[in-house]
Design a protein around this motif. Structure first.
Motif, PDB file in Angstrom:
ATOM      1  N   PRO A 274      -1.205   9.298  -6.209  1.00  0.00           N
ATOM      2  CA  PRO A 274      -1.908   8.992  -4.956  1.00  0.00           C
ATOM      3  C   PRO A 274      -1.329   7.768  -4.257  1.00  0.00           C
ATOM      4  O   PRO A 274      -1.182   7.761  -3.027  1.00  0.00           O
ATOM      5  CB  PRO A 274      -3.353   8.745  -5.412  1.00  0.00           C
ATOM      6  N   GLY A 275      -0.997   6.740  -5.038  1.00  0.00           N
ATOM      7  CA  GLY A 275      -0.426   5.542  -4.439  1.00  0.00           C
ATOM      8  C   GLY A 275       0.925   5.808  -3.802  1.00  0.00           C
ATOM      9  O   GLY A 275       1.220   5.331  -2.695  1.00  0.00           O
ATOM     10  N   ILE A 276       1.756   6.581  -4.478  1.00  0.00           N
ATOM     11  CA  ILE A 276       3.076   6.919  -3.945  1.00  0.00           C
ATOM     12  C   ILE A 276       2.943   7.740  -2.666  1.00  0.00           C
ATOM     13  O   ILE A 276       3.639   7.490  -1.670  1.00  0.00           O
ATOM     14  CB  ILE A 276       3.903   7.667  -5.006  1.00  0.00           C
TER      15      ILE A 276
ATOM     16  N   ARG B 193      -5.374   7.734   7.986  1.00  0.00           N
ATOM     17  CA  ARG B 193      -4.452   8.852   7.773  1.00  0.00           C
ATOM     18  C   ARG B 193      -3.776   8.748   6.406  1.00  0.00           C
ATOM     19  O   ARG B 193      -3.451   9.761   5.791  1.00  0.00           O
ATOM     20  CB  ARG B 193      -3.409   8.876   8.885  1.00  0.00           C
ATOM     21  N   VAL B 194      -3.600   7.517   5.938  1.00  0.00           N
ATOM     22  CA  VAL B 194      -3.037   7.295   4.607  1.00  0.00           C
ATOM     23  C   VAL B 194      -4.044   7.723   3.543  1.00  0.00           C
ATOM     24  O   VAL B 194      -3.707   8.423   2.582  1.00  0.00           O
ATOM     25  CB  VAL B 194      -2.647   5.813   4.430  1.00  0.00           C
ATOM     26  N   VAL B 195      -5.292   7.303   3.727  1.00  0.00           N
ATOM     27  CA  VAL B 195      -6.356   7.691   2.788  1.00  0.00           C
ATOM     28  C   VAL B 195      -6.490   9.209   2.737  1.00  0.00           C
ATOM     29  O   VAL B 195      -6.595   9.805   1.656  1.00  0.00           O
ATOM     30  CB  VAL B 195      -7.698   7.052   3.195  1.00  0.00           C
ATOM     31  N   GLU B 196      -6.444   9.852   3.899  1.00  0.00           N
ATOM     32  CA  GLU B 196      -6.563  11.316   3.969  1.00  0.00           C
ATOM     33  C   GLU B 196      -5.425  11.997   3.215  1.00  0.00           C
ATOM     34  O   GLU B 196      -5.631  12.995   2.515  1.00  0.00           O
ATOM     35  CB  GLU B 196      -6.560  11.755   5.435  1.00  0.00           C
TER      36      GLU B 196
ATOM     37  N   GLY C  97      -0.779   0.615   3.839  1.00  0.00           N
ATOM     38  CA  GLY C  97      -0.798   1.523   2.707  1.00  0.00           C
ATOM     39  C   GLY C  97      -1.708   0.980   1.621  1.00  0.00           C
ATOM     40  O   GLY C  97      -2.358  -0.058   1.788  1.00  0.00           O
ATOM     41  N   PRO C  98      -1.769   1.660   0.479  1.00  0.00           N
ATOM     42  CA  PRO C  98      -2.651   1.216  -0.608  1.00  0.00           C
ATOM     43  C   PRO C  98      -2.059   0.051  -1.395  1.00  0.00           C
ATOM     44  O   PRO C  98      -0.863  -0.203  -1.357  1.00  0.00           O
ATOM     45  CB  PRO C  98      -2.751   2.466  -1.491  1.00  0.00           C
ATOM     46  N   LYS C  99      -2.919  -0.640  -2.106  1.00  0.00           N
ATOM     47  CA  LYS C  99      -2.486  -1.697  -3.020  1.00  0.00           C
ATOM     48  C   LYS C  99      -2.025  -1.069  -4.333  1.00  0.00           C
ATOM     49  O   LYS C  99      -2.364   0.068  -4.643  1.00  0.00           O
ATOM     50  CB  LYS C  99      -3.628  -2.682  -3.277  1.00  0.00           C
ATOM     51  N   GLY C 100      -1.250  -1.837  -5.109  1.00  0.00           N
ATOM     52  CA  GLY C 100      -0.835  -1.385  -6.431  1.00  0.00           C
ATOM     53  C   GLY C 100       0.335  -0.432  -6.445  1.00  0.00           C
ATOM     54  O   GLY C 100       0.591   0.238  -7.439  1.00  0.00           O
ATOM     55  N   ILE C 101       1.096  -0.392  -5.325  1.00  0.00           N
ATOM     56  CA  ILE C 101       2.274   0.465  -5.274  1.00  0.00           C
ATOM     57  C   ILE C 101       3.377  -0.260  -4.495  1.00  0.00           C
ATOM     58  O   ILE C 101       3.113  -0.915  -3.480  1.00  0.00           O
ATOM     59  CB  ILE C 101       1.965   1.849  -4.625  1.00  0.00           C
ATOM     60  N   GLY C 102       4.583  -0.178  -4.999  1.00  0.00           N
ATOM     61  CA  GLY C 102       5.728  -0.764  -4.322  1.00  0.00           C
ATOM     62  C   GLY C 102       6.982  -0.001  -4.708  1.00  0.00           C
ATOM     63  O   GLY C 102       6.908   1.045  -5.355  1.00  0.00           O
ATOM     64  N   PHE C 103       8.131  -0.507  -4.297  1.00  0.00           N
ATOM     65  CA  PHE C 103       9.372   0.100  -4.767  1.00  0.00           C
ATOM     66  C   PHE C 103      10.447  -0.964  -4.867  1.00  0.00           C
ATOM     67  O   PHE C 103      10.374  -2.021  -4.241  1.00  0.00           O
ATOM     68  CB  PHE C 103       9.837   1.261  -3.872  1.00  0.00           C
TER      69      PHE C 103
ATOM     70  N   ARG D 123       4.764  16.355  -8.368  1.00  0.00           N
ATOM     71  CA  ARG D 123       6.186  15.993  -8.342  1.00  0.00           C
ATOM     72  C   ARG D 123       6.766  16.170  -6.941  1.00  0.00           C
ATOM     73  O   ARG D 123       7.543  15.332  -6.464  1.00  0.00           O
ATOM     74  CB  ARG D 123       6.951  16.832  -9.366  1.00  0.00           C
ATOM     75  N   LYS D 124       6.390  17.249  -6.274  1.00  0.00           N
ATOM     76  CA  LYS D 124       6.858  17.473  -4.897  1.00  0.00           C
ATOM     77  C   LYS D 124       6.384  16.368  -3.962  1.00  0.00           C
ATOM     78  O   LYS D 124       7.118  15.904  -3.088  1.00  0.00           O
ATOM     79  CB  LYS D 124       6.349  18.831  -4.389  1.00  0.00           C
ATOM     80  N   ALA D 125       5.140  15.929  -4.156  1.00  0.00           N
ATOM     81  CA  ALA D 125       4.590  14.881  -3.302  1.00  0.00           C
ATOM     82  C   ALA D 125       5.330  13.561  -3.510  1.00  0.00           C
ATOM     83  O   ALA D 125       5.614  12.831  -2.547  1.00  0.00           O
ATOM     84  CB  ALA D 125       3.103  14.702  -3.607  1.00  0.00           C
ATOM     85  N   VAL D 126       5.663  13.258  -4.750  1.00  0.00           N
ATOM     86  CA  VAL D 126       6.431  12.046  -5.057  1.00  0.00           C
ATOM     87  C   VAL D 126       7.810  12.132  -4.416  1.00  0.00           C
ATOM     88  O   VAL D 126       8.308  11.150  -3.831  1.00  0.00           O
ATOM     89  CB  VAL D 126       6.538  11.842  -6.577  1.00  0.00           C
ATOM     90  N   THR D 127       8.425  13.293  -4.497  1.00  0.00           N
ATOM     91  CA  THR D 127       9.751  13.491  -3.908  1.00  0.00           C
ATOM     92  C   THR D 127       9.714  13.298  -2.395  1.00  0.00           C
ATOM     93  O   THR D 127      10.609  12.663  -1.816  1.00  0.00           O
ATOM     94  CB  THR D 127      10.284  14.890  -4.254  1.00  0.00           C
TER      95      THR D 127
END
Length: 392
Positions: free
Chosen positions: A241-243, A17-20, A205-211, A44-48
């Protein structure tokens, strides 16, 4: 041969579902989120949306969430930028001896820059005594960084108590929550957390993304310089995509947390029970009560952990002997040494971390395999032979 994956503390399988959710942002909504035209607006909306989901999950404000490339970057940012921003107040930092190397190696670097670091001891279960934290605070202390839960032995630290102590003394408090985010309830205000690190690939979730969560009012500077992304605090084109994937993974983790962790806890305790009943001279590491639901860490005496891993791999079972970040090292785990284990026992450690897809049948298959492997390796050990003779 079925693959049995029990190394979810190292990384997790990305949920379908994350990949989708991510796919459209590679080829359909591929616009740069910092542009002003409609295609960029979709990004930008997706990041928000992702920022809102993550913030709500820990009781933070969306503008306090800064996306990074992962937990290690977030840890580096929290420590190095705090040290730089508050060095006029003092150059003393408090952490523990069982932190992830993203913290420990950063502290070592800061020491070379003239900062002083206090490394707190832990008890035999890996627990930090809040009183030790308070006793270590000095007038020049600028930061306390204590992990939420240990990545090797699963012990959950008394974060709320430590946060309260830090707040009472006017010291910033950071927690590396890479293993805990999505596994344990976290509320930054209630726990007096000023900064918090997390990574997407630990919760399907995917690799290469954090917060990095940075409480409003904490005056730390940018870590990556360049553009004005992440409110001018972390430059670089947004990994949309990662976010998006991280946001979806967090949403799924929050929704399933109670049911999922209850199931993992039941399987974890079942595995530990079988180990203790069926394999002699085994030691379970970490706190039995205050422990991540999916973590089993055990030492099997007179056996090398690396040998067990190789033989388990031949049977299609993925496990680890400690942190994936130190899997190439021949030295025993710094965490196991910190809880007081001698080298010869620490060398025989296995970390088995469950996931949402782990079944009871897989646990039984794994325990049966470990029983067989331990018996085989001990049969070739003169140390074990002498030990058994001396016990008679």
């Amino acid at each position: 041969m079925e693959l049995i994956y029990l190394d979810n503390a190292a990384t997790t399988r990305t949920d379908e579902r994350v990949v989708e959710a991510m796919l459209p942002y590679f080829t359909q909504y591929y616009g740069n989120a910092s542009t002003i035209y409609a295609l960029g607006e979709e990004s930008r909306k997706a990041v928000t949306r992702a920022r809102d989901i993550i913030a709500a999950g820990i009781g933070a404000k969306p503008e306090e969430i800064y996306f990074t490339a992962g937990g290690s970057e977030s840890d580096n940012w929290a420590l190095k930028a705090t040290a730089e921003a508050y060095k006029e107040k003092g150059k003393h930092i408090i952490t523990s001896k069982i932190e992830h190397h993203a913290i420990l190696h950063t502290c070592e670097w800061l020491e070379r820059q003239g900062f002083e670091v206090t490394y707190l001891d832990v008890d035999e279960n890996g627990c930090i005594n809040p009183a030790d934290v308070e006793a270590a605070i000095r007038p020049d202390t600028i930061l306390i960084s204590i992990m939420f839960a240990n990545n090797e032995i699963g012990t959950i630290e008394p974060i709320a108590e430590i946060g309260a102590i830090a707040r009472a003394h006017g010291v910033l408090f950071h927690t590396d929550a890479v293993q805990a985010f999505g596994q344990e309830p976290i509320q930054v205000d209630e726990m007096n957390i000023d900064m918090l690190s997390s990574s997407g690939h630990k919760l399907n979730g995917p690799k290469g993304i954090g917060f990095l969560y940075i409480r409003k009012g904490v005056k730390i500077r940018s870590f990556v310089h360049g553009g004005a992304q992440e409110r001018k605090r972390r430059a670089g084109t947004e990994n949309v995509p990662g976010i998006v994937g991280f946001g979806k993974a967090a949403e799924l983790a929050f929704a399933s947390m109670e049911e999922r962790t209850a199931r993992e806890r039941e399987l974890r305790d079942y595995m530990i029970s079988r180990f203790e009943k069926e394999i002699p001279y085994v030691k379970i590491n970490g706190d039995r009560e205050h422990r991540l639901a999916n973590n089993v860490n055990a030492c099997f005496r007179f056996v090398e952990g690396e040998s067990m891993l190789i033989m388990l791999d031949m049977k299609g079972i993925c496990a680890s002997s400690g942190s994936a970040c130190t899997s190439g090292s021949l030295d025993p785990s710094h965490v196991l040494l910190a809880i007081g284990l001698p080298h010869e026992i620490a060398h025989g450690s296995l970390r088995l971390t469950l996931g949402a897809d782990t079944t009871k049948e897989q646990i039984d298959t794994t325990v049966d395999a470990i029983k067989e492997i331990v018996a085989h390796l001990r049969s070739m050990s003169p140390l074990y032979e002498d030990f058994v003779k001396n016990q008679q």
